[in-house]
Design an enzyme around this catalytic site. Structure first.
Site, PDB file in Angstrom:
ATOM      1  N   LYS A  31       0.986  -1.137  -0.011  1.00 30.04           N
ATOM      2  CA  LYS A  31       0.013  -0.004   0.267  1.00 30.04           C
ATOM      3  C   LYS A  31       0.969   1.195  -0.105  1.00 30.04           C
ATOM      4  O   LYS A  31       0.634   2.254  -0.802  1.00 30.04           O
ATOM      5  CB  LYS A  31      -0.942   0.073   1.124  1.00 30.04           C
ATOM      6  CG  LYS A  31      -1.972  -1.205   1.094  1.00 30.04           C
ATOM      7  CD  LYS A  31      -2.713  -1.426   2.499  1.00 30.04           C
ATOM      8  CE  LYS A  31      -3.698  -2.471   2.443  1.00 30.04           C
ATOM      9  NZ  LYS A  31      -4.671  -2.652   3.678  1.00 30.04           N
ATOM     10  N   GLN A  85      -4.257  -1.350   9.928  1.00 26.05           N
ATOM     11  CA  GLN A  85      -4.265  -3.046   9.300  1.00 26.05           C
ATOM     12  C   GLN A  85      -5.035  -3.828  10.220  1.00 26.05           C
ATOM     13  O   GLN A  85      -4.307  -3.828  11.510  1.00 26.05           O
ATOM     14  CB  GLN A  85      -2.863  -3.037   8.742  1.00 26.05           C
ATOM     15  CG  GLN A  85      -2.794  -4.434   8.044  1.00 26.05           C
ATOM     16  CD  GLN A  85      -3.456  -4.281   6.709  1.00 26.05           C
ATOM     17  OE1 GLN A  85      -3.537  -3.163   6.236  1.00 26.05           O
ATOM     18  NE2 GLN A  85      -3.804  -5.511   6.115  1.00 26.05           N
ATOM     19  N   ASP A 132     -10.753   2.988   4.558  1.00 22.86           N
ATOM     20  CA  ASP A 132     -11.250   1.625   4.825  1.00 22.86           C
ATOM     21  C   ASP A 132     -12.695   1.484   4.649  1.00 22.86           C
ATOM     22  O   ASP A 132     -13.030   0.345   4.354  1.00 22.86           O
ATOM     23  CB  ASP A 132     -10.703   0.931   5.726  1.00 22.86           C
ATOM     24  CG  ASP A 132      -9.447  -0.012   5.527  1.00 22.86           C
ATOM     25  OD1 ASP A 132      -9.154  -0.441   4.454  1.00 22.86           O
ATOM     26  OD2 ASP A 132      -8.607  -0.176   6.373  1.00 22.86           O
TER      27      ASP A 132
END
Ligand code: GUN
Length: 295
Positions: free
Chosen positions: A52, A96, A119
């Protein structure tokens, strides 16, 4: 049979975003800035977060990796999130998952400012998605929808069977496929570990989204001719002949299922790269929406 080439489409999307970043720069605007928080040393998470951050660099975004030890307390993580929420330079950030067991994931997701939640995991954003309002759509289901859209795969009136009800993939993709959007209007069955006679559903499916995490689970005798198959599985299987000591295996027995499919995603090179591209897309949207708020 057509391969749904996530690598190719994700590169197109990244090129489109890079062109927008170039334009922003030439207008003297601040470029999008994504931060990623990683707690602990989980190998797969390290790889994903690394990809990412590298993708940000390639397209001209700013990026910040916040790496915290697995001894980090919940309060310390919440304090870090409060800092990122307050930092005007950060347009969007992700934490994450999975998190170490001593940290309450729900508390953490609730702490993220919904306007920076690229997200799309905050309940406010997840609720907006279900109500078909403007929001951030979680990157993996967003990537699947974009892949189906760019290959003009018909979903309207089709029977879509989703395998797996995770909050990150199965649950949101089941919602998105049933919305009234162009890619949508499907009749969706969400199957999971308690589903009886899963095969009865997969054999009837026009579209199968498999997000189970069991290597080679979906076999050719479980699907009908012409099925569209999207494989979200990315399990690491030990392999001494591979450089890293493992290889990535999907949920689908690609060799045999592909012979019956009309469209199918490969693993790797299918959904994985799309996830990263759509996270970048959400970060661009966060930047643009943040600017709109200030204007
Ligand atoms: N873990 C696996 N997939 C994801 C994702 O899309 N976002 C975050 N934050 N964690 C993940």
């Amino acid at each position: 049979m057509v391969i749904l080439d996530g690598k190719k489409i994700s590169n197109q999307i990244k090129d489109e975003i890079a062109a927008e970043v170039k334009e922003m720069k030439s207008n003297g605007e601040k470029v999008p800035h994504l931060a990623a928080v990683l707690v602990g040393e989980d190998g797969a998470s390290l790889t994903y977060v690394g990809s990412k951050v590298r993708a940000c660099e390639r397209i001209g975004f700013e990026s910040t990796l916040v790496k915290l030890p697995d001894t980090t307390t919940e309060d310390e993580l919440l304090a870090k999130i409060a800092d990122l929420n307050a930092d005007d330079d950060i347009d969007g950030f992700i934490v994450q998952l999975p998190l170490p067991k001593h940290i309450d994931e729900q508390k953490v997701l609730l702490a993220v400012d919904p306007d920076k939640d690229v997200d799309g995991f905050h309940p406010a954003n997840f609720g907006k998605m279900a109500l078909e309002m403007q929001t951030f759509i979680p990157a993996t289901p967003f990537g699947i929808m974009e892949l189906l859209k760019r290959y003009e795969v018909e979903t309207s009136g089709k029977h879509a069977v989703v395998i797996g009800r995770s909050h990150i993939v199965g649950r949101p993709i089941s919602i998105l496929l049933s919305t009234k959007d162009k890619v949508g209007n499907a009749t969706v069955t969400l199957t999971h570990s308690r589903t009886k006679d899963l095969e009865a559903f997969t054999k009837d499916a026009d579209i199968i989204i498999s997000a189970l995490g069991v290597p080679n689970f979906l076999k050719a005798d479980m699907v009908k001719d012409g099925v569209v198959v999207v494989d979200v599985g990315i399990t690491r299987v030990p392999d001494e002949t591979a450089k890293r000591g493992y290889r990535i295996v999907g949920d689908v027995d690609f060799e045999n299922v592909s012979k019956k499919a009309s469209y199918i995603t490969p693993v790797p090179g299918g959904v994985g790269p799309m996830t990263i591209a759509m996270l970048l897309k959400n970060t661009l949207l966060a930047r643009q929406r943040g600017m709109a708020k200030k204007a």
